[in-house]
Design a protein around this motif. Structure first.
Motif, PDB file in Angstrom:
ATOM      1  N   GLN A  55       0.800  -1.173   0.007  1.00 28.20           N
ATOM      2  CA  GLN A  55      -0.088   0.036   0.027  1.00 28.20           C
ATOM      3  C   GLN A  55       0.968   1.057   0.009  1.00 28.20           C
ATOM      4  O   GLN A  55       1.066   1.803   1.059  1.00 28.20           O
ATOM      5  CB  GLN A  55      -0.923  -0.145   1.287  1.00 28.20           C
ATOM      6  CG  GLN A  55      -1.794  -1.282   1.188  1.00 28.20           C
ATOM      7  CD  GLN A  55      -2.605  -1.402   0.168  1.00 28.20           C
ATOM      8  OE1 GLN A  55      -2.983  -0.540  -0.542  1.00 28.20           O
ATOM      9  NE2 GLN A  55      -2.738  -2.603  -0.238  1.00 28.20           N
TER      10      GLN A  55
ATOM     11  N   ILE B 225      -0.235   4.548   1.864  1.00 30.87           N
ATOM     12  CA  ILE B 225      -0.295   4.542   3.145  1.00 30.87           C
ATOM     13  C   ILE B 225       1.141   4.491   3.650  1.00 30.87           C
ATOM     14  O   ILE B 225       1.636   5.339   4.717  1.00 30.87           O
ATOM     15  CB  ILE B 225      -0.872   3.311   3.558  1.00 30.87           C
ATOM     16  CG1 ILE B 225      -2.190   3.293   3.337  1.00 30.87           C
ATOM     17  CG2 ILE B 225      -0.503   2.964   5.264  1.00 30.87           C
ATOM     18  CD1 ILE B 225      -3.026   2.050   3.863  1.00 30.87           C
TER      19      ILE B 225
ATOM     20  N   LEU C 102      -2.465  11.880   6.103  1.00 32.33           N
ATOM     21  CA  LEU C 102      -2.780  11.199   4.639  1.00 32.33           C
ATOM     22  C   LEU C 102      -3.901  12.013   4.081  1.00 32.33           C
ATOM     23  O   LEU C 102      -5.215  12.479   4.807  1.00 32.33           O
ATOM     24  CB  LEU C 102      -3.324   9.768   4.657  1.00 32.33           C
ATOM     25  CG  LEU C 102      -3.923   9.239   3.570  1.00 32.33           C
ATOM     26  CD1 LEU C 102      -2.776   9.044   2.699  1.00 32.33           C
ATOM     27  CD2 LEU C 102      -4.367   7.843   4.032  1.00 32.33           C
TER      28      LEU C 102
ATOM     29  N   LEU D 271      -2.386   9.479  10.950  1.00 38.07           N
ATOM     30  CA  LEU D 271      -2.187   7.973  11.082  1.00 38.07           C
ATOM     31  C   LEU D 271      -1.478   7.666  12.423  1.00 38.07           C
ATOM     32  O   LEU D 271      -0.512   8.198  12.947  1.00 38.07           O
ATOM     33  CB  LEU D 271      -1.190   7.374   9.886  1.00 38.07           C
ATOM     34  CG  LEU D 271      -1.799   7.085   8.685  1.00 38.07           C
ATOM     35  CD1 LEU D 271      -2.475   8.129   7.971  1.00 38.07           C
ATOM     36  CD2 LEU D 271      -0.766   6.613   7.739  1.00 38.07           C
TER      37      LEU D 271
ATOM     38  N   PHE E  56      -6.702   5.031  11.252  1.00 44.09           N
ATOM     39  CA  PHE E  56      -6.812   6.424  10.258  1.00 44.09           C
ATOM     40  C   PHE E  56      -7.716   7.341  10.967  1.00 44.09           C
ATOM     41  O   PHE E  56      -9.148   6.959  10.811  1.00 44.09           O
ATOM     42  CB  PHE E  56      -7.058   6.002   9.030  1.00 44.09           C
ATOM     43  CG  PHE E  56      -6.165   5.209   8.401  1.00 44.09           C
ATOM     44  CD1 PHE E  56      -5.587   5.938   7.182  1.00 44.09           C
ATOM     45  CD2 PHE E  56      -5.472   4.008   8.889  1.00 44.09           C
ATOM     46  CE1 PHE E  56      -4.357   5.041   6.251  1.00 44.09           C
ATOM     47  CE2 PHE E  56      -4.596   3.356   7.857  1.00 44.09           C
ATOM     48  CZ  PHE E  56      -3.963   3.949   6.530  1.00 44.09           C
TER      49      PHE E  56
END
Length: 875
Positions: free
Chosen positions: A275, A278, A289, A298, A316
């Motif tokens: 990912q 991320i 993010l 995060l 998140f």
């Protein structure tokens, strides 16, 4: 019929086992635990019924099955009542459970001993006239009690459910309906059985199974595991936060519903390192993010099992609204700062003109009457400036930009200045102004290490407060060196015989803009910031401010500041004002201000220094002047029509080969708000001075920026010096003090040997480049190999890309060792501020806190360069 009944029992047991299995798969709630117990005892009851059915050849065999039935019934009733209470939210008093336990105990004792007494069954015999054997009995008193108890419990729960239905929420009403259906079925079976509708057959197993099935359906459809499990489910799947759970191998083992919405491509079982979006957010210092016009923070948490890390959770958290609110608050704070800057400028500019021209009048007139008037004007002007400073100090304290400086100074000098300033106000009110100071503190050369200006401000604020609220009697200032609980501190007390302060108001007066009882204070001047500022300043210096007061009997304010004494042997003597008046006739200054009166005041105040001054009234002319001639110092007003002072300096510095590209510049401004020093420094100014300017401030400015270039014969120093060489050295060391190096402190570490101290300074400056290279190398290695939060890349990135733990520990150790050594070297030459920065880096290294290192590292490098520059200019 026999096989039908056997089938019913077996099916009932299978269904009950199925319901038990469903409940055991999930985390327990109280209602679920009650249902499990209820289920187990119900199965035990059915087993007893089945044994009575298939093994009743004798009374003894039949009684064995009956005993199991009644054990099951006893547990079933207790658990059923508990379940109804928890899941149905029925209010059942605790004593009911006690009565139920007593009745069940009597019943169980009665049935287990039924062969030996007539109280449970009066008579018992086996009938063999049908398809299966069964026992025929005559009811005893205990049997009657048992069935009355059973009927009461079932009917009571039925009635309570009906009553609870009316006041329940829509979802809970549906739960109650299922409970009413189940309990109603069982109650109907009891009534029909009592009326003999079923004859010798007892359909209790069917009734119990139906009732249990209804309870189970209620749990499944409307609150499977109660509020706790619903809350967990909501938090995990239906909250605003996305969640990824990783195992010890960094594989994704679970993703909640919110995370699936954010990243539909995420698959359970895949590696987290795939990912990229991320992963990029994780390596970002702020770990934010941006996704679908939202901003997510995060956060990582380790999953610990049996004391060892077994995976992690990656949250998140939607911070969009919080960040927007922070931005609005930041904008509001900046607007407030700009407003204070504007107000400060608008007030200070005319005050500069008033006080400057007043100074001119005072110096040029010989009439005592006129001089008395100028003194009154100066006093009123100082009061006005003090009010402005109070507001600005409050702004600095609130924003955290107030700087506490530590230098050696004579306590007696500060106390004397404060007393001289405040005594006239006491004499105007015919108050007895008393000064009480310990004799040792009055000795010449007795020095304290601290913030001279702010200690003086605390004393002035407290004395002004005492004089304001005292109309008769005394005001006393006391200073002493005190010790309590092993700590030594400077103790300052300001006592008065004024109106006093009630206990209910003593905390309020330390709040901004608070002045205590309005009725008593309505005639008093001030805006209520003095005490608040004094308290915050004392605390900023590691001390405290306390109060003892009683209405109509006066008040005593006590300040305690940690005691730090400087060695008397190596302290420099204070220069007299005359010694500062060196001949600056060989220097030329360019002063720029759009206010002609301001320039007139500057010219007059600097006249006695013999410095050559050229003045212009706009930035463009100043730029042209700088292209034609080299100046020794630039004095630029900030608030001018385009270009302003900052823009003018940028234009001058834009030409790298220009005559004044490297000329020092000082901002001459009314801007004294919090953050002003950083503002001007970042824009290229050496420092700034605020309006209105006192003559001494201008002389200090010239001394700081021009004195090093004076011929030696123009350098005047005062003190008991042995020879010309020592005199010159002391002058150079005085320059170091002006540039952030406490020379007397450094001398004490060199045992008073001035030449040796000079050698230490040379070594410190010489080795700076090499040691900075080593420190920079260690710092960059830490940045490259550092892991985000929970060992950052070690958790998310493939293991071969991360530095092993042993190597990381060695990097941290190297950084700490180098910072520790530099700290000692800086403190050893008296560079206290620089040493403090290295100390912060050392602590951050020990904590393995890369964010803290990144915060202090550039500040340490900047201070290091300034210290070395000052040393090199001296040597």
């Amino acid at each position: 019929m026999f096989y039908f009944l056997v089938s019913v029992n077996i099916i009932a047991i299978i269904l009950m086992l199925f319901m038990l299995a469903i409940c055991l798969r999930k985390k327990l709630s109280k209602a679920q635990l009650a249902f499990i117990i209820y289920d187990i005892f119900s199965m035990l009851f059915v087993v007893g019924v089945h044994l009575e059915l298939v093994h009743s050849d004798t009374v003894g065999e039949a009684l064995a099955g009956l005993c199991i039935q009644y054990v099951g019934q006893a547990g079933f009733l207790m658990a059923f009542l508990w379940f109804a209470s928890e899941f149905g939210r029925l209010k059942i008093p605790k004593f009911i459970y006690f009565i139920q336990a007593v009745v069940n105990a009597i019943v169980l004792v009665g049935v287990f001993t039924a062969e030996y007494h007539p109280y449970f069954y009066k008579t018992m015999r086996i009938l063999k006239d049908g398809m299966y054997n069964r026992m025929e009995v005559t009811d005893g008193i205990i049997w009657v009690i048992h069935y009355i108890h059973l009927a009461v419990v079932i009917l009571a729960v039925f009635i309570l459910c009906i009553m609870r239905y009316r006041e329940s929420s829509p979802i809970h009403k549906k739960r109650i309906l299922y409970m009413i259906a189940g309990v109603g079925t069982f109650a109907l079976e009891l009534i029909l059985k009592g009326l003999g509708v079923f004859g010798s057959y007892n359909p209790v197993v069917i009734a119990m199974t139906i009732m249990m099935f209804c309870m189970m359906m209620a749990m499944i459809r409307y609150g499977y595991f109660g509020s706790l499990q619903a809350a967990v489910d909501n938090a995990f799947n239906h909250g605003k936060e996305g969640l990824i759970i990783l195992d010890a191998e960094n594989k994704i083992i679970s993703v909640n519903q919110r995370m699936k919405e954010l990243f539909p491509e995420i698959k359970v079982g895949s590696a987290a390192s795939r990912q990229k979006e991320i992963l990029q957010a994780l390596t970002n210092r702020e770990r934010l993010l941006h996704k679908n016009d939202r901003i997510y923070e995060l956060r990582m948490e380790d999953i610990v099992e049996n004391g060892e890390k077994d995976g992690c959770m990656l949250w998140f958290i939607d911070q969009t609204e919080n960040l927007e609110m922070m931005q609005r608050l930041r904008s509001a704070d900046e607007a407030k700062t700009r407003f204070l800057m504007k107000v400060s400028h608008e007030l200070r500019t005319p005050m500069h003109t008033i006080l400057g021209m007043n100074e001119v009048i005072s110096e040029e007139t010989s009439e005592e009457k006129i001089r008395r008037y100028t003194r009154e004007i100066a006093s009123a002007g100082d009061s006005m400036i003090a009010l402005i400073e109070e507001v600005l100090d409050a702004s600095r304290l609130e924003s955290g930009t107030l700087q506490i400086k530590k230098d050696a100074f004579a306590l007696e000098e500060v106390i004397h200045d404060a007393a001289v300033q405040m005594r006239p106000q006491a004499e105007k009110k015919s108050l007895n102004f008393r000064l009480r100071m310990e004799e040792p503190l009055l000795k010449p050369g007795k020095h304290f290490y601290g913030d001279k200006a702010h200690i003086r401000q605390i004393i002035i604020n407290l004395l002004e407060n005492a004089l304001k609220y005292t109309d008769e009697g005394f005001v006393e200032l006391g200073v002493e060196k005190a010790a309590e609980n092993g700590d030594t501190f400077l103790k300052i007390t300001v006592a008065d015989s004024g109106i006093g302060i009630g206990k209910e108001e003593q905390d309020k007066i330390f709040e901004s803009f608070e002045r205590g009882n309005a009725a008593r204070n309505s005639r008093k001047d001030g805006i209520g910031l003095g005490l608040d500022i004094a308290k915050q300043l004392a605390e900023a210096m590691g001390g405290s401010l306390s109060l003892i007061s009683e209405v109509a009997k006066g008040s005593t304010f006590t300040v305690r500041i940690p005691w730090v004494e400087v060695s008397e042997k190596h302290h420099f003597t204070k220069q007299s004002e005359k010694s500062m008046n060196a001949d600056y006739s060989s220097f030329t200054i360019l002063a720029v201000d759009d206010n002609e009166q301001n320039l007139m005041v500057l010219e007059h105040l600097l006249h006695k220094t013999k410095v050559k001054m050229e003045t212009v009234m706009d930035g463009n002319t100043a730029v042209q002047k700088c292209e034609e001639k080299t100046y020794d110092l630039l004095l630029l007003d900030h608030m001018m029509p385009k270009p302003d002072g900052i823009e003018t300096l940028h234009l001058i510095r834009a030409d790298e080969k220009g005559r004044n590209h490297y000329t020092q510049a000082v901002a001459f401004t009314a801007n004294a708000t919090a953050g002003a020093k950083e503002l001007y420094k970042n824009e290229g100014f050496a420092e700034y001075i605020t309006k209105p300017v006192k003559p001494g401030t201008l002389e200090i400015m010239l001394q700081k920026y021009l004195r090093d270039y004076l011929p030696e014969e123009n350098m005047v120093f005062q003190g008991n010096m042995d020879d010309t060489k020592t005199t010159k050295l002391r002058g150079l060391l005085h320059y170091l003090e002006k540039n952030g190096i406490a020379a007397e402190e450094g001398l004490s570490y060199a045992d008073g040997d001035e030449q040796f101290y000079k050698e230490l300074l040379g070594i410190f400056a010489k080795e700076k480049e090499k040691k900075q290279h080593h420190l920079e190398k260690a710092f960059q290695s830490l940045k490259v190999n550092h892991v985000v939060t929970m060992k950052e890349a070690a958790t998310i990135i493939d293991s071969e890309t991360a530095t092993d733990t042993e190597n990381m520990n060695e990097l941290w150790k190297t950084f700490v060792t180098q910072s520790h050594g530099l700290k000692g070297e800086a403190w050893g030459i008296g560079a206290r501020t620089l040493g403090d920065f290295f100390y912060q880096l050392e602590c951050a290294g020990k904590e393995k806190n890369i964010e803290k290192i990144e915060h202090f590292y550039p500040k340490a490098m900047e201070e290091w360069q300034q210290v070395v520059d000052a040393i090199q200019r001296v040597l």
